[in-house]
Structures are given as structure tokens and as C-alpha cells.
Design an enzyme around this catalytic site. Sequence first.
Site, mmCIF file in Angstrom:
data_model
loop_
_atom_site.group_PDB
_atom_site.id
_atom_site.type_symbol
_atom_site.label_atom_id
_atom_site.label_comp_id
_atom_site.label_asym_id
_atom_site.label_seq_id
_atom_site.Cartn_x
_atom_site.Cartn_y
_atom_site.Cartn_z
ATOM 1 N N LYS A 1 2.254 -3.855 6.289
ATOM 2 C CA LYS A 1 2.584 -3.840 4.852
ATOM 3 C C LYS A 1 4.081 -3.606 4.674
ATOM 4 O O LYS A 1 4.738 -4.233 3.843
ATOM 5 C CB LYS A 1 1.769 -2.759 4.131
ATOM 6 C CG LYS A 1 0.282 -3.065 4.040
ATOM 7 C CD LYS A 1 0.044 -4.385 3.346
ATOM 8 C CE LYS A 1 -1.425 -4.766 3.285
ATOM 9 N NZ LYS A 1 -1.616 -6.100 2.662
ATOM 10 N N TYR B 1 -1.719 -1.311 10.741
ATOM 11 C CA TYR B 1 -2.035 -1.897 9.423
ATOM 12 C C TYR B 1 -0.924 -1.546 8.436
ATOM 13 O O TYR B 1 -0.357 -2.426 7.779
ATOM 14 C CB TYR B 1 -3.382 -1.371 8.898
ATOM 15 C CG TYR B 1 -3.494 -1.551 7.407
ATOM 16 C CD1 TYR B 1 -3.238 -0.488 6.543
ATOM 17 C CD2 TYR B 1 -3.776 -2.802 6.860
ATOM 18 C CE1 TYR B 1 -3.277 -0.664 5.172
ATOM 19 C CE2 TYR B 1 -3.822 -2.977 5.493
ATOM 20 C CZ TYR B 1 -3.560 -1.906 4.659
ATOM 21 O OH TYR B 1 -3.575 -2.086 3.291
ATOM 22 N N SER C 1 0.838 -1.215 0.000
ATOM 23 C CA SER C 1 0.000 0.000 0.000
ATOM 24 C C SER C 1 0.862 1.251 0.000
ATOM 25 O O SER C 1 1.958 1.267 0.558
ATOM 26 C CB SER C 1 -0.893 -0.022 1.257
ATOM 27 O OG SER C 1 -1.475 1.244 1.461
HETATM 28 C C1 WQD Z 1 -9.705 9.305 1.286
HETATM 29 C C2 WQD Z 1 -9.907 10.790 1.563
HETATM 30 C C3 WQD Z 1 -10.264 11.332 3.873
HETATM 31 C C4 WQD Z 1 -14.135 9.387 4.317
HETATM 32 C C5 WQD Z 1 -7.230 4.186 3.211
HETATM 33 C C6 WQD Z 1 -6.137 3.407 3.853
HETATM 34 C C7 WQD Z 1 -5.242 2.829 2.802
HETATM 35 C C8 WQD Z 1 -6.079 2.004 1.851
HETATM 36 C C9 WQD Z 1 -7.158 2.846 1.218
HETATM 37 C C10 WQD Z 1 -6.057 -0.305 2.504
HETATM 38 C C11 WQD Z 1 -9.182 11.254 2.820
HETATM 39 C C12 WQD Z 1 -11.493 11.679 3.032
HETATM 40 C C13 WQD Z 1 -12.932 9.840 3.785
HETATM 41 C C14 WQD Z 1 -15.139 10.317 4.696
HETATM 42 C C15 WQD Z 1 -13.721 12.101 3.974
HETATM 43 N N1 WQD Z 1 -6.627 0.893 2.524
HETATM 44 N N2 WQD Z 1 -12.751 11.175 3.625
HETATM 45 N N3 WQD Z 1 -14.897 11.641 4.503
HETATM 46 O O1 WQD Z 1 -7.417 7.113 4.087
HETATM 47 O O2 WQD Z 1 -6.543 7.604 1.727
HETATM 48 O O3 WQD Z 1 -6.648 5.259 2.517
HETATM 49 O O4 WQD Z 1 -7.954 3.383 2.306
HETATM 50 O O5 WQD Z 1 -5.061 -0.643 1.911
HETATM 51 O O6 WQD Z 1 -4.278 2.017 3.419
HETATM 52 O O7 WQD Z 1 -5.371 4.305 4.626
HETATM 53 O O8 WQD Z 1 -8.746 6.456 2.010
HETATM 54 O O9 WQD Z 1 -11.109 6.659 1.395
HETATM 55 O O10 WQD Z 1 -10.492 6.597 3.871
HETATM 56 O O11 WQD Z 1 -9.977 8.621 2.505
HETATM 57 O O12 WQD Z 1 -13.532 13.325 3.827
HETATM 58 O O13 WQD Z 1 -16.243 9.949 5.188
HETATM 59 O O14 WQD Z 1 -11.293 11.021 1.801
HETATM 60 O O15 WQD Z 1 -10.018 12.373 4.823
HETATM 61 O O16 WQD Z 1 -8.707 12.555 2.591
HETATM 62 P P1 WQD Z 1 -7.298 6.723 2.657
HETATM 63 P P2 WQD Z 1 -10.158 7.033 2.482
#
Ligand code: WQD
Length: 338
Positions: free
Chosen positions: A154, A150, A125
Site C-alpha cells: 500500500k 501487505y 490503508s
Molecule cells: C481489529 C482488532 C485485534 C480478531 C486489519 C488489517 C488492515 C485492514 C483491516 C486491509 C485488533 C482484535 C481481531 C479476533 C481480536 N485490512 N481482534 N480477536 O488488524 O486493525 O486491520 O484489517 O486493508 O490492513 O491490518 O483489524 O479486525 O483484524 O483487528 O481481538 O479474533 O480486533 O487484535 O485489536 P486490524 P482486525
Amino acid sequence: MKKILITGGAGYIGSHTAVALVNAGYEPVIIDDFSNSEKSVLERLKSITKREITWYEGDCNDAVRMRQIFSENQLTGVIHFAASKAVGESTQVPLKYYRNNIVSLLVLLETMAEFGVKDIVFSSSCTVYGQPDQLPVKETTPRKAAESPYGNTKKIGEDILTDYVKSNASVRAISLRYFNPIGAHKTALIGELPLGVPANLVPFVTQTGAGIREKLTVFGNDYDTPDGTCIRDYIHVMDLADAHVKSIAYLQDKGDHFYDLFNVGTGQGNTVMEVIKAFEKVSGKKLNYEIGPRRPGDIEKVWADTGKIEKLLNWKAKYNLEDALKDSWKWQLSLTAK
Ligand code: WQD
């Protein structure tokens, strides 16, 4: 036909990779403990691929079960998805994450050695980069201290493969550093199963669009980005699936010991607000959202430099953000239509 074991193959990325493998002439064999997936996915894979997919219910930490699967199938390679993957949960129950994500890789590598199976593609990741100093982020960018247990599993997985190959073990391995997987198969028969309240942005957006969630909270708009919201590299899950197929093919002529790693993203960064606007465009819906406080642990901006995977694996993302959101929305509608 070349058999490829997909651990976690009934899961989101695993199931889409099973389709991509069949399309490329491979025979997938699935092992899944169904802790974060459903058996109904297997029937849907049969509808999409028009063939029976061999599958086993099992835990990759169970050496006896793994030995049975390897003895019953002449495997050419393994794609290892099976892992606990909820960033937030991993801070609450770190031992579960270290045990499940590390031990399963060790058991898998030991079983591969016992049966002379050399090729493995490991699901890593972009979280290993933390907040990169330079963007787009290259594979040579030094990894940072993990933001979560997590993410650390990785990093450790990559280190295990590096050291194991260095020990002259007969293994050829690739780590794929995923950016943000979104979207669904165009048939809307498989997609990201919504188990509980979505932590990730796109499933929360589509559930809000479908009226399942009342409102999306945008986690902060005071970041140093064009519209103040975080930037991510959102990659269609089918593009991501194809990168795994290309990785398996690439390993075929890599001698006895080999290790390399690749970013898998579109190379394009988008803010949360751009995702919301693109969703409204493809769905024709006005999304109900509000700006809330930053989410602890979020990095500000990250997107991939994809030069290496394009050059060496001849892979490039075919779908853009709107394509992926269109498929995510079609999948959401298929779920709510049930
Ligand atoms: C994306 C953006 C949030 C939800 C995670 C894991 C990563 C991988 C993919 C496993 C961020 C914003 C989110 C919400 C929001 N997982 N957001 N409101 O955190 O980049 O990655 O998922 O491998 O390891 O860390 O993805 O989709 O959670 O967030 O504003 O209700 O959307 O702040 O900027 P992230 P995400």
C-alpha cells in the site's frame, strides 16, 4: 452516463462502491478475478440497483484483458480495489503480494495512459501509519515501516502514484487510507463474504453470535487503553463507498496532473470490548469470548483525524459503530438463513 471501472468490484468494498456509484448517477463497470469474491454478488447488485452491471472476469495483471475492457468502455475513471489483502498471508507469501498488488497497479496506470483515462482512486490503508505517535492520526503524520508485506504494497502504491504524477503524466489520483471497514448494505444482500476463518474482528464476532464459531478470543487486554484492549476506527462500508464517489467527483476539475490522499474513518476510536458490548446490545445476544494473548503485529491504538476529507471532499461518516454492527449482524443472519 459516466462509466467508472471498479477493479475488484465484486469484493466487499468494491460491491458496496458499485451501489454508491449507481446511486450517484454513474455507471460502474466491474472487473474481478473472483479469487476472493463470488459471482452471486453480481445478481445481488442487480437486485439492489435495479440495473444490469457490466462485468468482466479477469486479472488486473493481464494487460491484454485490461486493454480489451478499456477499448470496449469509454471510461471516465477507475477505482482500484483489486489486491491481495490478508495481512497474515502476506508474511507467508510476500512475492505473491508484491507481484499482484504492485504489477496490477502498473498495468492499470499504463492502460489508462494508453486510453487517455486520467482519474484513479487508489485503495490504501491506515496500516501505512503503523503505531502513530500522535492521535487522532493526520495525513501529514509520517508513514512508518510497514507492519507487513501487505502494508508495504500500500505504501509502494502511494509512492508510485506520487512519482507518476510528479513525472507530469496525465493522471489525477487520490489515495484513500481506510481505517477498519465493517458493516453491510442495509438490504443484507451484499456484505463481507466469509471465506475461511475470519482474521478480522467483526466477522468473527458475528459468526460467534451465530454459533458458527464457538468463542471469540480477544487478542490481549494489557494494552495502554481504557479497558486494556486495542482501539480501532471502525467505519461503515457504505460510508467508505461514498468517500470513493466523492473522490471521483472531486478529481473532475483538478487539471492535468493531481495527487492527494485522505484518511477515511469515523474519527472515533473504539476498543475491542466496546465492539463486543455494542454487538451484544444490537443483537440481544451474549457473546462467548475469552481473553487470550496479544496477536503479533497488532498496533495498540489508531483512529483517524478526518478534518481534511470533511473539508475538501465534503464527506463525513454518517453511521456509528452500533449502526454498522446492526448491519453486520443482519448480513450474518441472512447468510446463516440460507
Ligand atoms: C481489529 C482488532 C485485534 C480478531 C486489519 C488489517 C488492515 C485492514 C483491516 C486491509 C485488533 C482484535 C481481531 C479476533 C481480536 N485490512 N481482534 N480477536 O488488524 O486493525 O486491520 O484489517 O486493508 O490492513 O491490518 O483489524 O479486525 O483484524 O483487528 O481481538 O479474533 O480486533 O487484535 O485489536 P486490524 P482486525
